[in-house]
Design a protein around this motif. Sequence first.
Motif, PDB file in Angstrom:
ATOM      1  N   LYS A 305       0.807  -1.204   0.000  1.00  0.00           N
ATOM      2  CA  LYS A 305       0.000   0.000   0.000  1.00  0.00           C
ATOM      3  C   LYS A 305       0.848   1.265   0.000  1.00  0.00           C
ATOM      4  O   LYS A 305       0.400   2.325  -0.416  1.00  0.00           O
ATOM      5  CB  LYS A 305      -0.912   0.023   1.227  1.00  0.00           C
ATOM      6  CG  LYS A 305      -1.976  -1.066   1.227  1.00  0.00           C
ATOM      7  CD  LYS A 305      -2.854  -0.957   2.458  1.00  0.00           C
ATOM      8  CE  LYS A 305      -3.924  -2.042   2.459  1.00  0.00           C
ATOM      9  NZ  LYS A 305      -4.764  -1.967   3.690  1.00  0.00           N
ATOM     10  N   VAL A 306       2.060   1.144   0.492  1.00  0.00           N
ATOM     11  CA  VAL A 306       2.918   2.328   0.657  1.00  0.00           C
ATOM     12  C   VAL A 306       3.951   2.413  -0.458  1.00  0.00           C
ATOM     13  O   VAL A 306       4.047   3.421  -1.151  1.00  0.00           O
ATOM     14  CB  VAL A 306       3.621   2.286   2.028  1.00  0.00           C
ATOM     15  CG1 VAL A 306       4.443   3.547   2.233  1.00  0.00           C
ATOM     16  CG2 VAL A 306       2.600   2.130   3.138  1.00  0.00           C
ATOM     17  N   LEU A 307       4.711   1.355  -0.641  1.00  0.00           N
ATOM     18  CA  LEU A 307       5.762   1.365  -1.660  1.00  0.00           C
ATOM     19  C   LEU A 307       5.223   0.750  -2.943  1.00  0.00           C
ATOM     20  O   LEU A 307       5.594  -0.345  -3.353  1.00  0.00           O
ATOM     21  CB  LEU A 307       6.989   0.604  -1.152  1.00  0.00           C
ATOM     22  CG  LEU A 307       7.856   1.367  -0.159  1.00  0.00           C
ATOM     23  CD1 LEU A 307       9.029   0.520   0.275  1.00  0.00           C
ATOM     24  CD2 LEU A 307       8.365   2.669  -0.750  1.00  0.00           C
ATOM     25  N   CYS A 308       4.326   1.453  -3.577  1.00  0.00           N
ATOM     26  CA  CYS A 308       3.795   1.050  -4.874  1.00  0.00           C
ATOM     27  C   CYS A 308       4.587   1.780  -5.961  1.00  0.00           C
ATOM     28  O   CYS A 308       5.368   2.693  -5.660  1.00  0.00           O
ATOM     29  CB  CYS A 308       2.312   1.387  -4.960  1.00  0.00           C
ATOM     30  SG  CYS A 308       1.959   3.135  -4.686  1.00  0.00           S
ATOM     31  N   PRO A 309       4.450   1.401  -7.223  1.00  0.00           N
ATOM     32  CA  PRO A 309       5.211   2.090  -8.281  1.00  0.00           C
ATOM     33  C   PRO A 309       5.014   3.600  -8.277  1.00  0.00           C
ATOM     34  O   PRO A 309       5.958   4.358  -8.499  1.00  0.00           O
ATOM     35  CB  PRO A 309       4.651   1.457  -9.563  1.00  0.00           C
ATOM     36  CG  PRO A 309       4.209   0.106  -9.150  1.00  0.00           C
ATOM     37  CD  PRO A 309       3.697   0.253  -7.746  1.00  0.00           C
ATOM     38  N   PHE A 310       3.790   4.053  -7.988  1.00  0.00           N
ATOM     39  CA  PHE A 310       3.515   5.491  -8.015  1.00  0.00           C
ATOM     40  C   PHE A 310       4.275   6.220  -6.904  1.00  0.00           C
ATOM     41  O   PHE A 310       4.899   7.263  -7.147  1.00  0.00           O
ATOM     42  CB  PHE A 310       2.010   5.717  -7.864  1.00  0.00           C
ATOM     43  CG  PHE A 310       1.607   7.162  -7.946  1.00  0.00           C
ATOM     44  CD1 PHE A 310       1.584   7.830  -9.149  1.00  0.00           C
ATOM     45  CD2 PHE A 310       1.249   7.865  -6.797  1.00  0.00           C
ATOM     46  CE1 PHE A 310       1.215   9.158  -9.227  1.00  0.00           C
ATOM     47  CE2 PHE A 310       0.882   9.185  -6.859  1.00  0.00           C
ATOM     48  CZ  PHE A 310       0.856   9.840  -8.078  1.00  0.00           C
ATOM     49  N   SER A 311       4.242   5.688  -5.677  1.00  0.00           N
ATOM     50  CA  SER A 311       4.915   6.368  -4.560  1.00  0.00           C
ATOM     51  C   SER A 311       6.431   6.335  -4.730  1.00  0.00           C
ATOM     52  O   SER A 311       7.124   7.305  -4.404  1.00  0.00           O
ATOM     53  CB  SER A 311       4.519   5.724  -3.231  1.00  0.00           C
ATOM     54  OG  SER A 311       4.922   4.366  -3.185  1.00  0.00           O
ATOM     55  N   ILE A 312       6.958   5.211  -5.246  1.00  0.00           N
ATOM     56  CA  ILE A 312       8.410   5.149  -5.475  1.00  0.00           C
ATOM     57  C   ILE A 312       8.817   6.170  -6.540  1.00  0.00           C
ATOM     58  O   ILE A 312       9.868   6.814  -6.434  1.00  0.00           O
ATOM     59  CB  ILE A 312       8.818   3.723  -5.888  1.00  0.00           C
ATOM     60  CG1 ILE A 312       8.639   2.761  -4.706  1.00  0.00           C
ATOM     61  CG2 ILE A 312      10.269   3.681  -6.361  1.00  0.00           C
ATOM     62  CD1 ILE A 312       8.958   1.323  -5.022  1.00  0.00           C
ATOM     63  N   THR A 313       7.972   6.339  -7.554  1.00  0.00           N
ATOM     64  CA  THR A 313       8.267   7.339  -8.592  1.00  0.00           C
ATOM     65  C   THR A 313       8.295   8.738  -7.992  1.00  0.00           C
ATOM     66  O   THR A 313       9.166   9.556  -8.331  1.00  0.00           O
ATOM     67  CB  THR A 313       7.214   7.261  -9.706  1.00  0.00           C
ATOM     68  OG1 THR A 313       7.145   5.927 -10.192  1.00  0.00           O
ATOM     69  CG2 THR A 313       7.586   8.180 -10.851  1.00  0.00           C
ATOM     70  N   ILE A 314       7.346   9.031  -7.103  1.00  0.00           N
ATOM     71  CA  ILE A 314       7.344  10.341  -6.433  1.00  0.00           C
ATOM     72  C   ILE A 314       8.641  10.539  -5.665  1.00  0.00           C
ATOM     73  O   ILE A 314       9.296  11.591  -5.760  1.00  0.00           O
ATOM     74  CB  ILE A 314       6.138  10.455  -5.481  1.00  0.00           C
ATOM     75  CG1 ILE A 314       4.829  10.466  -6.273  1.00  0.00           C
ATOM     76  CG2 ILE A 314       6.242  11.723  -4.643  1.00  0.00           C
ATOM     77  CD1 ILE A 314       3.597  10.445  -5.397  1.00  0.00           C
TER      78      ILE A 314
END
Length: 1331
Positions: A305-314
């Motif tokens: 829920k936290v380290l998803c592709p979107f959050s890692i990209t941010i």
Amino acid sequence: MDQKILTLAADEKAEQLQACLQSLKENELKGLITKQALKGKEIGALLRGIFKGSPCFQQTGVVRRLSVYKHCVQLVESGDLHVEVASEIIRLLMLEAHELPGSALADLATSFVEAIKGGILLSGRSLELFPTVLTALATAKETLVYGAGELSGEEFKKQLINTLCSSRWSPQHVIHLSSMFRDIPLSAEELQFVVEKVLRMFSQLDLQEIPPLVYQLLLLSAKGSKKNILEGIISFFNQMDKKQKEEQGNSESMDLEEATVPLDQLRHVEGTVILHIVLAITLDQDLGKELIKYLKTEQQGDLSKVLCPFSITILLSVTRIHRFEDQVFDFLKSSVMRSFKDKQFLQGSKFLQELSPQNYDISAVVLEVVANSVFGWDHVTRGLVDLGFILMDSYGPKRTLGGKVVEANHGLSKTPAQQACKLGTDLLLEAFKVHEPIRSEILEQVLNRVITNAGSPISHFLDLLSGIILSAPLILQQSSSKVAEAFDHLSFLPLDTVQGLLKAVQPLLKISMSMRDSLILVLRKSMFSGQLEARKSAVAGFLLLLKNFKVLGSLTSSQCSQAIGASQVQVDVHTRYNAAANEAFCLEILGSLRRCLSQQADVRFMLYEGFYDVLRRNSQLSNSILEMLLSQIKRHYEPEPDLLPPLKLEGCILAQRDQIFLQEPLAHLLCCIQHCLTWYKSTLSLRRQAEEEEEEEQEEDDDDDKGLQQDLEEMLESITRRMIKSELEDFELDKSADFSQSTGVGLKNNIYAILVMGVCEVLIEYNFSIGNFSKNKFEDVLGLFKCYTKLCEILKEKAGKNKPTSANKIARSFLSMGFVCTLLTSLFRDCSQNHEESLAVLRSSSEFMRYAVSVALQKVQQLEETGQTDGPDGQNRDKMFQNLCRITRVLLWRYTSIPTAAEESGKKEKGKSISLLCLEGLLRIFNTVQQLYPAKIPQFLQALDIANEDAEEDGNINVTEKAAFQIRQFQRSLVNQLSNADDDFSSKEALLLINILATLSKLLEPSSLQFMQLLSWTVKICKETSLDDAPCCKGLLALLFSLHVLIKSPGSVLRELAQDIHAQLGDIDQLLILSRAEKVLEEVDWLINKMKSHLGLEAAEDASQAANPTQPLEKAIILQLGTLLTAYHELVQTALPPGSCVDTLLRSVSKMYTTLTSLVKYYLQVCRTTTWAIPGRLEKLVRLSGSHLTPQCYAFITYVQNIQSETLSMAGEKKKKKKDKTTAEVSTVMAKVLRESKPIPNLIFAIEQYENFLIHLSKKSKVNLMQYMKLSTSRDFRINVSTLENALQEQNAEDRENEPANDQVSSRHSKKMQSVFCQYKCKSVLPKCLL
């Protein structure tokens, strides 16, 4: 009329203006406003006139104003007005809003809310007025009627916002509403309502509308609620990614007309949103802090829920902001490592897998970011590159203090550090493939690390470089200048680095002449360098070039499948021109290498090792190479046919002052000649077929070929014949010779002996290979072996006198892996009648058969440790796998066909029996195959099926069934071994069998019937077998635990074993049990930390729920701790002897109390944050700890201290009897007692900490948990006065004997010390004050 209103307003005639307006009906006034609004000229003046004539202290004026406001809002929303006119109206209405009384403002605000709820608003332009109305309403002083009650202006505003956020919004107005709330003063609670409502609207909007809405939310974050905004955005896009993946997966199995989430559109929207977030963080760094804080807090829970592709990209995009760069990379590093550690932890425990299943794969997530970045995400590429190199730098292979490199160049990555390094490598390789702008930077950084980190292990960077070049060799040709610059540093790099670098860039050399010329120039310079490493690097480089640049007419052997990456380069290198150029090129290199034959032994050794591969891949160079080898061996060959010995060993050494060095590795030279000649003879017919067109040249070549072949064969035949006749004295080697390493003569004799032994081994392989099962040849083989054995025994005997630890070490065998397979198969499995007579010669020597198995064991060990072996095809993984299968079949047949007892019933011989060597070899092979060839395990097990060894491989091989079949064979052998009498019992064989069973059990599926049968059998063996052999007991228990942990937690087994240990003391077993118990405690600690991380989130979401969602975890933890507690209850009551076992038990019990304390702390946190009650199981656990563990722990501490006191008193008695000799012994005993007493205060502290937090939990939960705990005695100054007095009296007696004059002083000193210690004792009996 409108002109009259304008005139009266301009002349400041208020009374007439009011009268004029009163004369107008409401509809007429609205008509005037509409008429002027559509004209767009004097609407502002008209509205100002109306407001002047409608004072707020008159009710009619208020009603008129309110009517005007509502009509103007409708006009603006109609869309019929020009933008400028609408803006002018809104501005004027905003200026006059603060003049309205509270009731009018409430009415107006309510009408806005109803319009929004009803979806009446068309354009949303009028929403600019709403914030001003709400602001004025909040500052209104009068009370307002709301339903049946009254509210203040602020409360009314809050109620309106609540109503608004609870109602349905039209998707087209969400952005306007979000923008509107920026201008409204909101409390923290109101802001949270608004943010939650906007986030809920995400799913109802079109994807293209998300970025502007996110932008408004980020602007709104300046007011607060930063965490909720970031969490909502990340969660939404995480769900969108999952939905898109599901659709993509479904589209492969079924035809879908149109995807609801277009991939390219989603990725572009995500990229825009990420840019908005990064820009917002740049302007408001508190938002960046909140992002990192939120992710750090939530990473303890569900990582998906936290380290998803979107959050890692941010996060990777945020690294462009210098302030956050280090924080983000540290967070990502720790998250990657934590994920891999958790994954490894879960894989080893069925107990954890059932309670906390984890399907999160951070490697796939990070690589998905790379794949997503193709959609124009240029802002993330820099972060990707930095992250990749950070992971490789941080978690790459390390060099230990002893200089040994800790890395895994072969097999699967196992440790978390290796997996993290592999992730960095894959990340950079994928980024290199998809992003052209960063290719140059990645290549430059890789080459820099290869050159500058030469002292550290860099195999992972070389693997990356090789992958980069293979992925795009033609593109990299543009960066040839950077590679050429790296070549300039070759002479300063270690040999391993040079070989790896040249192997990696080899595909580029085939397509870039300039790069090849640069390399040759550097290698030529290195050849004449004063540094030995530089010359070795030059040889390695030249040999690599010779292997990979074929001359026209060279054979294409199946063995050439190992060529490095050449198939990846689509360039024609086999044309007549290229082949001719290659021939000149290769002959030129051979000329350079010829100079190496006069250099140091290390350089020559490399040359001899490499010539076979060169010849095999470039057969046209055979004449040149064989001529070179022939001329070299002639320097050391004695041409006279009757002179002994046949080789001149004097020229093989070099004396410099008092030091002796090896100058010519003669055995390696002969080995190279033997392998090259064997290959040359086997391929001569193929060469003739390849050159049929050039018959004349063929005849000339044949004459040259036959001459070379005949000369070498005659030479080897002569050396064989004379070596058999030679005695050790002919080489000046016999038992009386000096073999010490400290003298020049001893060093010379050692070198001679090793050379002769190597020559014998080379000749053994040569004569066996050409013998064609001739009895005479096999007698020659046995004669050579006798010479080898004599020297081997002498070296062992001499080494045993000087260095007992290295008595069994001998030089590495010169036999090739392929020959060892052939030899073993002939000795043990060849049943042909034609070969029986000749093989009987070799089989008559049990020493030779043991030697053959020992060499096979040595080769397998070398393969296991380095991933390759010496000799031909040593680096060919497929050939090595085939050899392993053949060796395993032979060893397995030998062990199962001839029982050890039958073998040992004969004459006793030196060393291990052949059966024991076979068993040791099987264990090593099973480990090696699982480590190096995990994908080929089915083929390996199929090959072991002796009944069907010639059958073709089946595509569907059941690994579990095949492994179970092999396991049953070893089970029978172990049962037979355990049933033997004590005299016939072999501890070594039993332990090897147990280890083999443990290794093979890894191939079984834990859910299979075969696995359960093995577990049941192991339990039965452990229960029914009585063994006095400690290593076997330990091995059996280790097997039991390793099997049991894959089915369920081993807590119950630990408890039963602890009870057995209490009944029958067993030191070794207890140490093993304690290590397993501590492993279970680690699992429990891990689960408690998981529950703590979920607690905050669950408390926020489920505060109103009575059910506890973590109840299954809590139940499992308490049951597990209860089982362990009963096991410790048995162990602390065991009368253990002093030593490491006591120390380990004390430390282990301390960990038990530490884990109990962690659980109590968790429930303290539960009581503080939720309304959940303490479960009854916890009370039972506390009661069990108070009755079954704590009292026994204190009793065990007293027991340990009594043992230590006895030890000290015995040491004192020894000191009195032997004063001179035992002073050192007494000091040693005292130091040992002091060391063993260190864990005691740690245990007491752990117990008291546990009781301390129990008191806190009792107060918080209103449950008296301390009623189960007994008050413990303070042990701070626990001093036995009587023992102290006796010791002081003894000391005084000794002092009187030594110094009679000091008698009175000693007596006074003794009384003073007694008085002091008595005071301490009086204090120590008081109960300790509990917090």
